[in-house]
Design a protein around this motif. Structure first.
Motif, short mmCIF file in Angstrom:
data_model
loop_
_atom_site.label_atom_id
_atom_site.label_comp_id
_atom_site.label_asym_id
_atom_site.label_seq_id
_atom_site.Cartn_x
_atom_site.Cartn_y
_atom_site.Cartn_z
N LEU A 140 0.92 -1.14 -0.02
CA LEU A 140 -0.08 0.01 -0.04
C LEU A 140 0.97 1.19 -0.11
O LEU A 140 2.09 1.25 0.77
CB LEU A 140 -0.94 -0.10 1.32
N ASP A 141 0.63 2.47 -0.52
CA ASP A 141 1.43 3.57 -0.62
C ASP A 141 1.51 4.08 0.66
O ASP A 141 0.90 3.81 1.61
CB ASP A 141 0.71 4.63 -1.51
N THR A 155 -1.42 5.57 1.83
CA THR A 155 -2.56 4.97 1.77
C THR A 155 -2.82 4.06 3.33
O THR A 155 -1.53 3.51 3.49
CB THR A 155 -2.58 3.86 0.78
N HIS A 195 0.22 2.23 -7.82
CA HIS A 195 -0.68 3.36 -7.61
C HIS A 195 -2.36 3.42 -8.32
O HIS A 195 -2.66 4.29 -8.95
CB HIS A 195 -0.08 4.71 -8.23
N GLN A 196 -2.70 2.11 -8.39
CA GLN A 196 -3.63 1.69 -9.56
C GLN A 196 -5.03 2.58 -9.22
O GLN A 196 -5.53 3.12 -10.19
CB GLN A 196 -4.10 0.43 -9.62
N VAL A 197 -5.33 2.78 -7.99
CA VAL A 197 -6.66 3.39 -7.89
C VAL A 197 -6.46 4.79 -8.01
O VAL A 197 -7.24 5.43 -8.68
CB VAL A 197 -7.01 3.20 -6.38
N LYS A 198 -5.33 5.24 -7.66
CA LYS A 198 -5.24 7.05 -7.83
C LYS A 198 -4.94 7.23 -9.37
O LYS A 198 -5.66 8.39 -9.87
CB LYS A 198 -3.91 7.30 -7.33
N LEU A 251 -7.33 7.07 0.69
CA LEU A 251 -7.50 5.79 0.46
C LEU A 251 -7.38 4.75 1.44
O LEU A 251 -6.39 5.00 2.17
CB LEU A 251 -6.61 5.83 -0.92
N1 URA Z 1 -3.97 2.04 -5.29
C1 URA Z 1 -3.41 3.07 -5.12
O1 URA Z 1 -3.20 4.00 -5.89
N2 URA Z 1 -2.64 3.11 -3.97
C2 URA Z 1 -2.42 1.94 -3.11
O2 URA Z 1 -2.03 1.90 -2.06
C3 URA Z 1 -3.44 1.02 -3.38
C4 URA Z 1 -4.07 0.95 -4.50
#
Ligand code: URA
Length: 266
Positions: free
Chosen positions: A103-104, A107, A193-196, A209
Motif C-alpha cells: 500500500l502506498d 494509503t 498506484h492503481q486506484v489513484k 484511500l
Molecule cells: N492503489 C493506489 O493508488 N494506492 C494504493 O496504495 C493501493 C491501490
C-alpha cells in the motif's frame, strides 16, 4: 518431520543461525528437559519440547497477521527513511515475515503480513485475480459514467487497460473545497498506484484511500490504525481458497469472470 535444533531456534527468531549455535553450545537450550549441546541435533516440531533459557519455544511454521496499516509507513521489510509495516508486528520475533503486496505511504488499511510465500503468491499472482476493495474519497462528482468506464477497463498509461473494476458510489457532497465523492472500488489486479491512476484517468483525484478487503479477508473494524491481530484459522483457510481461480465466461467477445457478471450496470 524433524529439523535441526539451530534451524528450529533461528526460525523462531531466537537469533541468527550462528548466534543460536553459540547459545546451544553454551548450554542455554534443553530438549525434553535435557540440556543439548549439539546444534545439529534433530528435533520434531510439535512433539519435542524445546526450551531456550528456561522458556518453551513453540515452533509455528506459518504466521498470519492482519495489520491496519497507518499512513506514513512503507510496505517493506526494511527502509532507510520511513518506519516499515513490520515494526508494528511486535509479538513475533520471526525474521521471515513480509507484507503481502504494497500500500502506498499515504494509503491505509488492510495489509496481510505472513511468512507463507505460497499464500502470498496465490493472492498476488496476476492470473489469480483476487479481489481487493478500497474505500476512497475523491474530488468531484463520481457517478455512473466513471462506473461504466471502470467496468470496461481504463487506459492508465500501461501496455493494457485495467481489468474490469466495480465502482460503487456511496455519497456525493459539496463542501467548502468543492464536490467530494465517497466510493468503493473493487479491483482484481494490483498495479502501481492503481486506484489513484484510474481516477486520474477520468479527471479526478484521490484525497484519501483505505483498503478494506483482500480476497475473503476483511479489515477488522475493531482495529485502529497501527494495530494488528493474528488471523483466525478460519480466516487463513478461507484465504487459501481465495486465490484458486474462478470460472470465466465469454460475452460480446470479452471474458468476464463469473462473479463479475452482476457488476454490469443495467
Ligand atoms: N492503489 C493506489 O493508488 N494506492 C494504493 O496504495 C493501493 C491501490
Amino acid at each position: 518431520m524433524q529439523i535441526r535444533l539451530d534451524k528450529y531456534l533461528a526460525d523462531m527468531g531466537i537469533g541468527t543461525r550462528s548466534e543460536v549455535k553459540q547459545q546451544v553450545r553454551k548450554g542455554q537450550v534443553r530438549v525434553n528437559g535435557a540440556p543439548v549441546k549439539d546444534p545439529g541435533q534433530k528435533v520434531a516440531p510439535g512433539e519435542d519440547l524445546v526450551e531456550y533459557q528456561g522458556e518453551a519455544v513453540v515452533y509455528a511454521q506459518k504466521e498470519y497477521y492482519m495489520l491496519y496499516k497507518p499512513m506514513g509507513c512503507v510496505s517493506a521489510v526494511s527502509d532507510r527513511t520511513h518506519k516499515t509495516v513490520m515494526e508494528y508486528i511486535t509479538c513475533s520475533r520471526r525474521k521471515d515475515l513480509f507484507p503481502v503486496g504494497r500500500l502506498d505511504l499515504d494509503t491505509e488499511g488492510l495489509l496481510l503480513i505472513t511468512n507463507d510465500g505460497a499464500l502470498s503468491h496465490g493472492l498476488l499472482a496476476p492470473g489469480k485475480h483476487v479481489e481487493k476493495t478500497y474505500y476512497a474519497r475523491v474530488t468531484g462528482v463520481v457517478g455512473q459514467q466513471e462506473a461504466e468506464c471502470f467496468l470496461h477497463g481504463v487506459e492508465i498509461g500501461d501496455e493494457t487497460p485495467t481489468r474490469p473494476a466495480r465502482l460503487e458510489i456511496l455519497s456525493q457532497e459539496e463542501g467548502e473545497g468543492g464536490w467530494v465523492s465517497e466510493i468503493l472500488l473493487t479491483l482484481t489486479e494490483g498495479r502501481f498506484h492503481q486506484v489513484k491512476r484510474m481516477f486520474e484517468a477520468v479527471g479526478k483525484r484521490v484525497l484519501y484511500l483505505k483498503r478494506i478487503s483482500m480476497g475473503t479477508l476483511k479489515l477488522d473494524e475493531t482495529l485502529e490504525p497501527g494495530e494488528y491481530r493474528a488471523l483466525t484459522e478460519e480466516e487463513v483457510s478461507q484465504l487459501m481458497g481465495a486465490g484458486q481461480g474462478k470460472g470465466k465466461e465469454k460475452r460480446n467477445g470479452e471474458v468476464y469472470e463469473e462473479n463479475w457478471n452482476s457488476y454490469r450496470q443495467p
